[in-house]
Motif scaffolding. Structure first.
Motif, PDB file in Angstrom:
ATOM      1  N   UNK A 177       0.817  -1.220   0.000  1.00 56.60           N
ATOM      2  CA  UNK A 177       0.000   0.000   0.000  1.00 56.60           C
ATOM      3  C   UNK A 177       0.849   1.267   0.000  1.00 56.60           C
ATOM      4  N   UNK A 178       2.079   1.181   0.488  1.00 57.08           N
ATOM      5  CA  UNK A 178       2.976   2.340   0.506  1.00 57.08           C
ATOM      6  C   UNK A 178       3.508   2.613  -0.907  1.00 57.08           C
ATOM      7  N   UNK A 179       4.110   3.779  -1.110  1.00 57.57           N
ATOM      8  CA  UNK A 179       4.620   4.122  -2.449  1.00 57.57           C
ATOM      9  C   UNK A 179       5.803   3.272  -2.897  1.00 57.57           C
ATOM     10  N   UNK A 180       6.496   2.591  -1.966  1.00 56.22           N
ATOM     11  CA  UNK A 180       7.649   1.797  -2.353  1.00 56.22           C
ATOM     12  C   UNK A 180       7.758   0.570  -1.461  1.00 56.22           C
ATOM     13  N   UNK A 181       8.446  -0.444  -1.956  1.00 55.16           N
ATOM     14  CA  UNK A 181       8.701  -1.624  -1.140  1.00 55.16           C
ATOM     15  C   UNK A 181       9.700  -1.258  -0.048  1.00 55.16           C
ATOM     16  N   UNK A 228       3.382  -4.361  -7.133  1.00 54.88           N
ATOM     17  CA  UNK A 228       2.328  -3.351  -7.222  1.00 54.88           C
ATOM     18  C   UNK A 228       2.336  -2.508  -5.950  1.00 54.88           C
ATOM     19  N   UNK A 229       3.020  -1.373  -6.012  1.00 50.15           N
ATOM     20  CA  UNK A 229       3.051  -0.452  -4.882  1.00 50.15           C
ATOM     21  C   UNK A 229       1.861   0.497  -4.978  1.00 50.15           C
ATOM     22  N   UNK A 230       1.572   1.172  -3.871  1.00 46.32           N
ATOM     23  CA  UNK A 230       0.424   2.074  -3.845  1.00 46.32           C
ATOM     24  C   UNK A 230      -0.883   1.351  -4.107  1.00 46.32           C
ATOM     25  N   UNK A 231      -0.945   0.088  -3.757  1.00 45.25           N
ATOM     26  CA  UNK A 231      -2.119  -0.744  -4.032  1.00 45.25           C
ATOM     27  C   UNK A 231      -2.685  -1.281  -2.721  1.00 45.25           C
TER      28      UNK A 231
END
Length: 430
Positions: free
Chosen positions: A211-215, A239-242
């Motif tokens: 869910x965050x912008x980056x791993x 899939x970031x930001x998901x």
């Protein structure tokens, strides 16, 4: 205090077992204290290694520490059990009934008295109340969960081989556990391809959701960017930001309403302490069920109650955020108490805990490793990768073994592991 102080440590993870070992060696053997470790499991596995047990790329029998045998060798007692209550006035902890795998009650509910109580309960992934997660997703927070996942994984691999179908795996949460598990699964199937099905790795369809912008959001950006690039290079979708809003029997429901099919789903997002501290006798906790402690690691209003590791929360002076729930913090807190608790029991004072950041490392199986060296030692704050980073990551486990067993036995364990690696399969096959 009693003449022989009763020290009870609840939780045999990194912090709890290390502290029990050190206090058993110093106080238990000399008779100055009776040290008791309580854990519902019979064995200890270094938690950062659980993803390799889940994937089946390490032999669980070689890596586990048997509490009863370790307690005998280091001057403390071990009791199997799971804490479910606390009476601080009477200084009694309440243990739930101990059941066998079939559900049979082996030992009924019981109590244990203490003079000093140390909670080292660890943590688990946080499902945030997401519908279906508990029913349909695997967790990798304990040895038992890792072995359950491994069994399900081997069944799915067998089905994929027989039916020549894809193996669809979804991992929710791109922290260290999620990222390292993904890489370990790839390595597993690469090795498995030599056992009769050369195409099995190509059928692995793995997606990592964050869910965050980056791993690896808790790591420096350079580590995150390099790790994501490596995961994509070995063929995974990231899939970031998901946001995942539900887990269903055959896949995940995402925030945009779409359904993503999966054969195996792993939930590795978030961190929270066990639920029951919130039900204990007036103990202050935060939203993640972590116990608020003073810099001495004592509870806010109880000098005889300590909490350390992932189940505690402490914001040190000069810092805006509390210490992260990492193995590094847990180890240093256990070492701090082991060093200073004997003097405190003798009437001295407890100094405040000071954390030394030695950096952060993430290992992507045999593919690569990335990290930073922190603010202590040589090359402060430097970015490392490749073989040096892999060696540094491997040394963390060897240091844990040495802290528990001493240098000589740790070296023998390493030697035995190398010899077994020459004669045993590289992966778990049964």
């Amino acid at each position: 205090m009693r003449q022989t102080t009763r020290i009870v440590i609840v939780g045999g993870g990194i912090a709890g077992l290390l502290l029990a070992t050190r206090l058993g060696n110093t106080l238990g053997r000399s008779g100055r204290a009776q040290v008791t470790l309580i854990d519902k499991s019979a064995t200890h596995i270094w938690k950062p290694m659980l993803h390799t047990i889940a994937a089946g790329t390490r032999d669980v029998q070689q890596q586990q520490v048997i509490y009863l045998a370790h307690a005998r060798d280091h001057g403390f007692n071990y009791q199997p059990g799971e804490m479910e209550g606390l009476d601080r006035n009477a200084r009694i902890i309440k243990l739930a009934a101990l059941r066998s795998k079939s559900g049979e009650i082996v030992i009924g509910p019981r109590t244990v008295e203490y003079d000093v109580l140390i909670l080292a309960l660890g943590s688990r992934a946080n499902d945030f109340g997401t519908p279906g997660v508990l029913d349909h997703c695997h967790f990798i927070d304990s040895q038992a969960q890792a072995e359950i996942f491994n069994e399900a994984l081997r069944i799915r691999i067998f089905q994929s081989v027989v039916t020549n179908s894809a193996l669809r795996v979804s991992i929710v949460g791109a922290g260290a556990t999620g990222v390292e598990l993904a890489a370990e699964l790839s390595r597993l199937l690469e090795v498995a391809s030599s056992y009769g099905d050369p195409g099995i790795r190509s059928r692995l369809n793995l997606t990592l959701y964050e869910s965050a912008p980056r791993v690896l959001a808790a790591f420096p950006p350079a580590v995150s960017e390099s790790s994501e690039a490596q995961l994509r290079h070995i063929g995974f979708k990231v899939r970031t930001g998901t946001r995942v809003i539900a887990a269903e029997p055959d896949g995940l429901r995402l925030g945009d309403g779409s359904h993503q099919p999966a054969d195996l789903m792993v939930w590795a997002a978030g961190v929270k302490a066990p639920d029951f501290p919130g039900k204990l006798d007036g103990i202050e906790i935060n939203r993640s069920n972590q116990i608020a402690v003073r810099p001495t690691l004592q509870a806010q209003d109880d000098d005889t109650l300590f909490a350390l590791g992932d189940c505690s929360t402490l914001t040190l002076a000069g810092n805006e955020r509390p210490l992260a729930p990492t193995a590094q913090v847990a180890t240093q807190q256990a070492q701090h108490l082991a060093r200073h608790l004997p003097g405190w029991l003798g009437g001295g004072s407890l100094p405040d805990f000071a954390f030394h950041d030695f950096g952060a490392l993430v290992s992507l199986s045999d593919y690569n490793a990335f990290g930073t060296l922190g603010q202590f030692g040589f090359f402060r704050g430097g970015f490392i990768k490749g073989r040096f980073a892999q060696l540094s990551h491997a040394m963390l486990y060897r240091q844990h073994q040495q802290a528990l067993h001493g240098f000589g036995k740790a070296m023998m364990l390493w030697t035995a592991e190398q010899i077994n690696g020459l004669v045993q399969p590289k992966i778990r096959l049964t």
